[in-house]
Design a protein around this motif. Structure first.
Motif, PDB file in Angstrom:
ATOM      1  N   ASN A  75       1.453  11.031  -8.255  1.00 49.97           N
ATOM      2  CA  ASN A  75       2.872  10.934  -8.584  1.00 49.97           C
ATOM      3  C   ASN A  75       3.651  10.198  -7.486  1.00 49.97           C
ATOM      4  OD1 ASN A  75       5.528  11.276  -9.377  1.00 49.97           O
ATOM      5  ND2 ASN A  75       5.377  13.464  -9.753  1.00 49.97           N
ATOM      6  N   LEU A  76       4.111  10.909  -6.482  1.00 47.79           N
ATOM      7  CA  LEU A  76       5.080  10.333  -5.538  1.00 47.79           C
ATOM      8  C   LEU A  76       4.519   9.184  -4.705  1.00 47.79           C
ATOM      9  CD1 LEU A  76       6.897  13.551  -4.273  1.00 47.79           C
ATOM     10  CD2 LEU A  76       7.510  12.024  -6.160  1.00 47.79           C
ATOM     11  N   CYS A  77       3.215   9.192  -4.435  1.00 46.64           N
ATOM     12  CA  CYS A  77       2.623   8.094  -3.655  1.00 46.64           C
ATOM     13  C   CYS A  77       2.055   7.000  -4.554  1.00 46.64           C
ATOM     14  CB  CYS A  77       1.512   8.621  -2.742  1.00 46.64           C
ATOM     15  SG  CYS A  77       2.105   9.623  -1.377  1.00 46.64           S
ATOM     16  N   SER A  78       1.641   7.351  -5.756  1.00 49.31           N
ATOM     17  CA  SER A  78       0.989   6.391  -6.641  1.00 49.31           C
ATOM     18  C   SER A  78       1.971   5.321  -7.124  1.00 49.31           C
ATOM     19  CB  SER A  78       0.392   7.136  -7.846  1.00 49.31           C
ATOM     20  OG  SER A  78      -0.417   6.279  -8.609  1.00 49.31           O
ATOM     21  N   LEU A  79       1.554   4.059  -7.031  1.00 50.85           N
ATOM     22  CA  LEU A  79       2.451   2.932  -7.324  1.00 50.85           C
ATOM     23  C   LEU A  79       2.501   2.648  -8.828  1.00 50.85           C
ATOM     24  CD1 LEU A  79       1.337   0.612  -4.374  1.00 50.85           C
ATOM     25  CD2 LEU A  79       3.080   2.422  -4.390  1.00 50.85           C
ATOM     26  N   HIS A  80       3.113   3.553  -9.569  1.00 53.62           N
ATOM     27  CA  HIS A  80       3.180   3.436 -11.023  1.00 53.62           C
ATOM     28  C   HIS A  80       4.094   2.288 -11.463  1.00 53.62           C
ATOM     29  CE1 HIS A  80       0.830   6.976 -11.671  1.00 53.62           C
ATOM     30  NE2 HIS A  80       1.704   7.792 -11.083  1.00 53.62           N
ATOM     31  N   GLU A  81       3.877   1.889 -12.680  1.00 54.27           N
ATOM     32  CA  GLU A  81       4.665   0.796 -13.265  1.00 54.27           C
ATOM     33  C   GLU A  81       6.124   1.212 -13.458  1.00 54.27           C
ATOM     34  OE1 GLU A  81       2.768  -1.176 -16.586  1.00 54.27           O
ATOM     35  OE2 GLU A  81       4.627  -1.073 -17.719  1.00 54.27           O
ATOM     36  N   LYS A  82       7.028   0.321 -13.048  1.00 45.44           N
ATOM     37  CA  LYS A  82       8.462   0.472 -13.273  1.00 45.44           C
ATOM     38  C   LYS A  82       9.038   1.754 -12.672  1.00 45.44           C
ATOM     39  CE  LYS A  82       8.149  -2.396 -17.383  1.00 45.44           C
ATOM     40  NZ  LYS A  82       8.124  -2.481 -18.833  1.00 45.44           N
ATOM     41  N   VAL A  83       8.466   2.159 -11.533  1.00 45.45           N
ATOM     42  CA  VAL A  83       8.965   3.327 -10.799  1.00 45.45           C
ATOM     43  C   VAL A  83       9.140   2.924  -9.341  1.00 45.45           C
ATOM     44  CG1 VAL A  83       8.516   5.703 -10.114  1.00 45.45           C
ATOM     45  CG2 VAL A  83       7.740   4.906 -12.348  1.00 45.45           C
ATOM     46  N   GLU A  84      10.246   3.317  -8.735  1.00 45.15           N
ATOM     47  CA  GLU A  84      10.481   2.974  -7.331  1.00 45.15           C
ATOM     48  C   GLU A  84       9.597   3.827  -6.426  1.00 45.15           C
ATOM     49  OE1 GLU A  84      14.644   3.441  -6.676  1.00 45.15           O
ATOM     50  OE2 GLU A  84      15.170   1.622  -7.788  1.00 45.15           O
ATOM     51  N   ARG A  85       8.882   3.138  -5.543  1.00 47.93           N
ATOM     52  CA  ARG A  85       7.965   3.824  -4.647  1.00 47.93           C
ATOM     53  C   ARG A  85       8.044   3.229  -3.237  1.00 47.93           C
ATOM     54  NH1 ARG A  85       8.117   7.543  -7.417  1.00 47.93           N
ATOM     55  NH2 ARG A  85       6.519   8.380  -8.827  1.00 47.93           N
ATOM     56  N   ILE A 121       0.836  -1.197   0.000  1.00 54.94           N
ATOM     57  CA  ILE A 121       0.000   0.000   0.000  1.00 54.94           C
ATOM     58  C   ILE A 121       0.873   1.250   0.000  1.00 54.94           C
ATOM     59  CG2 ILE A 121      -1.858   1.216   1.196  1.00 54.94           C
ATOM     60  CD1 ILE A 121      -2.614  -1.562   0.071  1.00 54.94           C
ATOM     61  N   ALA A 122       0.474   2.233  -0.789  1.00 47.43           N
ATOM     62  CA  ALA A 122       1.222   3.488  -0.881  1.00 47.43           C
ATOM     63  C   ALA A 122       1.510   4.053   0.509  1.00 47.43           C
ATOM     64  CB  ALA A 122       0.423   4.498  -1.703  1.00 47.43           C
ATOM     65  N   ASP A 123       2.772   4.396   0.762  1.00 46.63           N
ATOM     66  CA  ASP A 123       3.174   4.892   2.079  1.00 46.63           C
ATOM     67  C   ASP A 123       2.961   6.407   2.151  1.00 46.63           C
ATOM     68  OD1 ASP A 123       4.153   5.217   4.580  1.00 46.63           O
ATOM     69  OD2 ASP A 123       6.224   4.698   4.116  1.00 46.63           O
ATOM     70  N   VAL A 124       1.706   6.796   2.271  1.00 41.31           N
ATOM     71  CA  VAL A 124       1.345   8.210   2.293  1.00 41.31           C
ATOM     72  C   VAL A 124       1.892   8.908   3.538  1.00 41.31           C
ATOM     73  CG1 VAL A 124      -0.620   9.813   2.395  1.00 41.31           C
ATOM     74  CG2 VAL A 124      -0.699   7.812   0.882  1.00 41.31           C
ATOM     75  N   THR A 125       1.934   8.197   4.661  1.00 44.47           N
ATOM     76  CA  THR A 125       2.364   8.845   5.911  1.00 44.47           C
ATOM     77  C   THR A 125       3.853   9.193   5.922  1.00 44.47           C
ATOM     78  OG1 THR A 125       2.633   6.671   6.951  1.00 44.47           O
ATOM     79  CG2 THR A 125       0.539   7.812   7.296  1.00 44.47           C
ATOM     80  N   HIS A 126       4.619   8.673   4.960  1.00 47.11           N
ATOM     81  CA  HIS A 126       6.017   9.108   4.835  1.00 47.11           C
ATOM     82  C   HIS A 126       6.066  10.581   4.448  1.00 47.11           C
ATOM     83  CE1 HIS A 126      10.304   8.988   3.794  1.00 47.11           C
ATOM     84  NE2 HIS A 126       9.976   9.687   2.713  1.00 47.11           N
ATOM     85  N   PHE A 127       5.074  11.033   3.659  1.00 49.04           N
ATOM     86  CA  PHE A 127       5.059  12.400   3.151  1.00 49.04           C
ATOM     87  C   PHE A 127       4.147  13.331   3.963  1.00 49.04           C
ATOM     88  CE2 PHE A 127       5.948   9.574  -0.444  1.00 49.04           C
ATOM     89  CZ  PHE A 127       7.101  10.160  -0.953  1.00 49.04           C
ATOM     90  N   ILE A 128       3.197  12.764   4.681  1.00 50.44           N
ATOM     91  CA  ILE A 128       2.236  13.589   5.423  1.00 50.44           C
ATOM     92  C   ILE A 128       2.418  13.328   6.920  1.00 50.44           C
ATOM     93  CG2 ILE A 128      -0.199  14.106   5.813  1.00 50.44           C
ATOM     94  CD1 ILE A 128      -0.779  13.350   2.977  1.00 50.44           C
ATOM     95  N   LYS A 129       3.007  14.289   7.603  1.00 51.52           N
ATOM     96  CA  LYS A 129       3.269  14.151   9.032  1.00 51.52           C
ATOM     97  C   LYS A 129       2.110  14.757   9.835  1.00 51.52           C
ATOM     98  CE  LYS A 129       7.245  12.433   7.933  1.00 51.52           C
ATOM     99  NZ  LYS A 129       7.386  10.956   7.926  1.00 51.52           N
ATOM    100  N   PRO A 130       1.882  14.254  11.040  1.00 54.74           N
ATOM    101  CA  PRO A 130       0.791  14.782  11.871  1.00 54.74           C
ATOM    102  C   PRO A 130       0.945  16.268  12.152  1.00 54.74           C
ATOM    103  CG  PRO A 130       1.645  12.721  12.784  1.00 54.74           C
ATOM    104  CD  PRO A 130       2.589  13.126  11.696  1.00 54.74           C
ATOM    105  N   ASN A 131      -0.201  16.950  12.243  1.00 50.27           N
ATOM    106  CA  ASN A 131      -0.273  18.357  12.655  1.00 50.27           C
ATOM    107  C   ASN A 131       0.390  19.326  11.695  1.00 50.27           C
ATOM    108  OD1 ASN A 131      -1.590  17.504  15.070  1.00 50.27           O
ATOM    109  ND2 ASN A 131       0.417  17.020  15.953  1.00 50.27           N
ATOM    110  N   THR A 132       0.562  18.921  10.437  1.00 49.64           N
ATOM    111  CA  THR A 132       1.038  19.836   9.405  1.00 49.64           C
ATOM    112  C   THR A 132      -0.177  20.394   8.660  1.00 49.64           C
ATOM    113  OG1 THR A 132       1.258  17.996   7.855  1.00 49.64           O
ATOM    114  CG2 THR A 132       3.226  18.620   9.101  1.00 49.64           C
ATOM    115  N   HIS A 133       0.044  21.413   7.853  1.00 48.69           N
ATOM    116  CA  HIS A 133      -1.061  21.995   7.088  1.00 48.69           C
ATOM    117  C   HIS A 133      -1.664  20.964   6.136  1.00 48.69           C
ATOM    118  CE1 HIS A 133      -0.479  26.017   8.602  1.00 48.69           C
ATOM    119  NE2 HIS A 133       0.800  26.011   8.252  1.00 48.69           N
TER     120      HIS A 133
END
Length: 952
Positions: free
Chosen positions: A544-554, A503-515
């Protein structure tokens, strides 16, 4: 400076306690004005109030700031949102009371505060040494708040005179706006410049149009005949609630009959029925009401009529029809339901409503009838001199009051949205009606995004398990760019299978209590409309950065099982990973890959293994009592230039849909167990309450009319009954039964584990003892919350302090349930809008199935398009008296022809343009052919032999 302040507080059990809190007062709170020479601001960005505010008011033709009292904010937001209102002081006292009384108004005023150009300044008057006042003995909360507002207004006037600019012409005064006459009189006695909002707005030169947006302040209840009982005061209601004489609940108006509604009482399984204008007593959709149960001798039966509200009172013949029907039904005790009457309103939940003026009124007159887009909202009487201009517009109206002598609530015009029938206007109505956050992301949110180009660091790799060599792939609908999930499967040396959901690791990019986190929480979910997607998080992440696209490291959060060939779980692991999907496929592409036995390379082999295991997992769920239901879903093909629909069809489900679903369900169940084990009081879960047997009444009645007895004892017996309902002559009838079963279900809900017993965690539809949402964090905020909990539970995060506030989690899950519901409703409304556009210039005959038989209508489902509509039986004078309705058997008889529930019919579909403003889908009966009712087919190929399939 320190002061003590005593608060009276009620505990959950109703006990009143006194709480003493220390109250710190300061003398360094900034007044917010650029003209002030004493208060020092350390940050230029905090300078809010202009040093030359100016004025366009003929009453206050001098530089001034406006101070608003609570009533002004609560009732006049439609005016305050106009750009003419700038340099406004909002007191802490006012904001707190507004938040307490109306969160909607609070949210709207907070949005104004956030717009820098409007110069709205929040002053902490309760913490300022010179504006804090002690509450007097026997002083009411309202009088205390009004006194604090007056004290703050006087202080501002004195402060600005002492420390403002020396130039007499440029000095700034304070103008207090209130609609409270008592407060205004006391303010005048104390030498404060004060006006009502109405007086001030009427004095604004060049803004005469704002007068129509003013909420009416007073209503003469003595005019006209009294139509409704008086609402009881809150003190009497509270006494009645304590003694159990009254019950408190939420009012829901009927969509099919405006003279009926229900009240949902917390803790009671069955809704309570309300019938008749007097019993409804001016309750509006979503109001919190107090009701009194009626004795059984006064219980009523729901009407079999589909009844739309008219501009005038009901015609005499229609009144007689309703009265006669109710007299007949009252004699049949089995048709009656527990009934009540509304005795008072505890809380109004009115909101701005989208709709249009009735075409039947006098466009040149002052009074107009407003028809809301939401059929559950009554018609609203407004006053406007712009009738001729507005009659072709979609507009927004707010309700001001509903006096006892008025047949309709009274409101005011807010603004127009555009021309009726214009697609952009209709889309705007759709978004506003469903409270969808559709504005672009703010700069503050965008500033929280990672800087591009984004690169994976050595530290990132060290903290994650490297799965880039695995044959991971994703399977999604066509055109999907926000790819949340991917799967893999491989055979282990011991003959078992390793299966993974990544599953896309969204919480790597979205930290608690940020805008960006606050915005995602506020939006709650991505909203999918026919022609657009309204993202929960910015596109840089979602596509883009969270979406698990083909042949892209995510980056991913992986859930990996060891499964036996019989799909039994040996073990499960959760960990942060880095993946590189080998293929991103549609359901159709994946199905073709599975079916092509010549394809023996890694990805097709992995898919076949997943598909085989998914079938076994599905069977285990069914054996445990999970339900296999049905719904009506359609897919539009949209013109790339006009964005109009050029084709529509029912969605086709394949084995690959089920394959992905089974592994997502397995991941959600596995994660739910893990986070509950680690956080028994704070886990974010999802439950599907067991339906009350009464909710199946319509279903069992319909099934009985087909000769099918449904066992609704539990999910397993219900599923067995549905599986056993075989109709060799027409298999689609089984689909109809499953569609009806779906509509009998309760709503699935997010909740915090510490707020309920484990026995109530059960997910009825899935037959799962515990369940959550983990698999879609790009588009659902609850999944983000679950990822954070899981991260702590499996050691990926060190601290859990930010995730274990039970009260906060409960508030967020309640908000998520609301957002999820509104997104679903918006999606359906978008389908309805595009259906109307598609059929705008088309007339066609299609096969349909009768879902419900009413006294004056047939409600029909057209499977080809997944659409529902109503065939009215009594609109034509010549057809009156031809029908014989049997409510017990659910049939309509027309001479020798009888129509049953689930009968196949042929209907003619078209768009009826009712007025210059509106149009709606119209269904007319073609077959069976009934004189005085049926119309001739437009399709010449539809001949009599074809109609032999139809029951006669």
């Amino acid at each position: 400076m320190l002061k003590s302040k005593v608060f009276v507080k009620k505990t959950r059990r109703g006990k009143v306690v006194k709480v003493v809190r220390e109250h710190y007062l300061r003398d360094d709170i900034w007044c917010g004005s650029k003209a002030c020479t004493q208060c020092e601001s350390t940050n230029a960005d905090t300078e809010v109030l202009s040093d030359l505010p100016g004025s366009v008011s003929s009453l206050c033709d001098f530089n001034h700031y406006v101070v608003l009292d609570t009533n002004a904010v609560l009732h006049q937001m439609d005016v305050l949102e106009d750009p003419v209102f700038q340099n406004v002081i909002l007191l802490q006292t006012v904001l707190q009371e507004v938040k307490h009384q109306s969160y909607t108004a609070y949210k709207r005023i907070r949005e104004l505060i956030s717009v820098k150009e409007r110069n709205f300044y929040v002053f902490c008057n309760e913490h300022h040494r010179d504006t804090f006042v002690e509450r007097r003995k026997s002083e009411s909360p309202n009088d205390y708040n009004d006194r604090m507002i007056r004290v703050a207004s006087k202080w501002y006037n004195k402060h600005l005179k002492e420390f403002g600019k020396d130039d007499q012409d440029e000095r700034i005064s304070i103008v207090l706006l209130t609609n409270d006459i008592k407060n205004k009189e006391r303010a005048m006695e104390e030498g404060i410049e004060v006006y009502t909002v109405h007086e001030y707005v009427k004095s604004l030169r060049g803004y005469e149009h704002l007068v129509e947006k003013l909420a009416r302040a007073t209503f003469k209840s003595s005019d006209g005949k009294v139509l409704f009982p008086e609402h009881l005061p809150l003190s009497a209601i509270q006494t009645g609630l304590r003694t159990k004489k009254f019950l408190q609940g939420t009012f829901f108006a009927s969509r099919e009959n405006y003279l009926e509604g229900t009240v949902r009482i917390p803790g009671r399984e069955k809704e309570i029925f309300v019938q008749g204008l007097v019993s409804l007593n001016r309750a509006v959709q979503d109001d919190i009401v107090a009701v009194e149960l009626l004795p059984e001798s006064q219980w009523a039966a729901p009407s079999s009529l589909v009844l739309e509200e008219k501009d005038e009172e009901l015609a005499e013949g229609e009144q007689e029809q309703i009265v006669q029907e109710q007299l007949e039904k009252t004699k049949k005790k089995q048709l009656r339901k527990e009934s009540c009457r509304v005795v008072g309103i505890i809380k109004r939940n009115w909101r701005p409503y989208c709709g249009m003026l009735s075409p039947n009124g006098n466009a040149k007159g002052l009074k107009h009838m407003f028809i809301a887009a939401d059929r559950q909202i009554p018609r609203i009487m407004i006053e406007s001199r712009q009738g001729e201009l507005l009659r072709t517009k979609k507009i927004i109206v707010s309700i001001d009051a509903w006096p006892r002598n008025s047949r309709y609530p009274i409101g005011h015009y807010v603004r127009d949205l555009g021309d009726c029938g214009d697609k952009e206007t209709e889309n705007q109505v759709l978004l506003l009606e469903h409270d969808i956050h559709h504005q672009p992301f703010s700069q503050q949110v965008l500033d929280d995004l990672p800087k591009m180009p984004w690169v994976i660091t050595e530290q990132d790799l060290a903290e994650r398990r490297d799965l880039r060599e695995l044959n991971i792939c994703s399977v999604d609908p066509p055109g999907c760019t926000d790819i949340d999930d991917a799967l893999h499967c491989r055979v282990l040396e011991n003959g078992n299978f390793e299966c993974g959901v990544h599953i896309a690791d969204v919480t790597h990019f979205i930290k608690p209590n940020t805008h960006i986190d606050e915005e995602a929480q506020s939006r709650g979910t991505t909203v999918y409309l026919v022609d657009q997607r309204i993202d929960m998080i910015p596109e840089l992440l979602s596509s883009n950065l969270c979406s698990l696209h083909e042949k892209v490291e995510r980056f991913a959060f992986s859930c990996v099982w060891e499964l036996t060939p019989n799909a039994d779980i040996v073990k499960v692991e959760f960990f942060k990973s880095i993946i590189a999907s080998k293929a991103a496929m549609t359901y159709a592409e994946a199905q073709m890959m599975i079916d092509d036995t010549n394809r023996q390379d890694d990805v097709p082999t992995s898919l076949r293994q997943l598909n085989t295991l998914a079938k076994k997992l599905r069977q285990k769920r069914l054996d445990a009592g999970a339900l296999t239901l049905a719904s009506t879903e359609i897919r539009f093909n949209i013109d790339s230039e006009t964005h109009d629909p050029i084709d529509l069809q029912s969605k086709q489900l394949r084995e690959t849909n089920s394959m992905v679903e089974e592994f997502m369900l397995l991941a959600n169940v596995s994660v739910a167990k893990k986070i509950y084990e680690h956080f028994p009081e704070h886990a974010v879960l999802r439950k599907h309450p067991v339906p009350n047997p009464s909710m199946f009444e319509t279903l069992t009645k319909s099934a009985t009319s087909l000769g099918v007895e449904l066992d609704i004892t539990n999910g397993k017996s219900l599923q067995a009954s549905l599986d056993g309902a075989v109709f060799p002559d027409d298999p689609y009838k089984n689909v109809m039964l499953r569609i009806l079963t779906t509509r009998c279900m309760t709503t699935a809900l997010y909740f915090c584990s510490g707020t309920d017993k484990f026995d109530n965690f059960f997910h009825f539809g899935l037959a799962a003892p515990i369940y959550t949402h983990f698999t879609s964090p790009i588009r659902r905020y609850p999944d983000v919350m679950v990822h954070r909990l899981l991260g702590v539970a499996c050691g990926a995060y060190n601290s859990s302090a930010a995730f274990v506030d039970q009260e906060a989690a409960e508030k967020v899950t309640t908000h998520m349930n609301y957002r999820h519901k509104m997104a679903q409703h918006a999606g359906r409304a978008s389908v309805n809008l595009h259906t109307q556009i598609f059929f705008k210039n088309r007339v066609c005959d299609e096969e349909g199935y009768v879902m419900f038989v009413r006294k004056n209508a047939l409600q029909v489902l057209i499977p080809k398009y997944g659409l529902e509509g109503t065939v009215y039986l009594s609109k034509k004078k010549e057809s009156e008296g031809l029908f014989k309705f049997d409510e017990e058997a659910l049939t309509q008889s027309f001479g020798d022809t009888t129509i049953h529930v689930f009968d196949k019919v042929i209907v003619q579909m078209s768009i009826e343009k009712k007025t210059i403003q509106s149009s709606e889908m119209q269904l007319k009966l073609v077959r069976p052919k009934i004189p005085g009712l049926s119309v001739e087919p437009v399709d010449s190929k539809l001949d009599e032999p074809d109609s032999k399939r139809l029951k006669k």
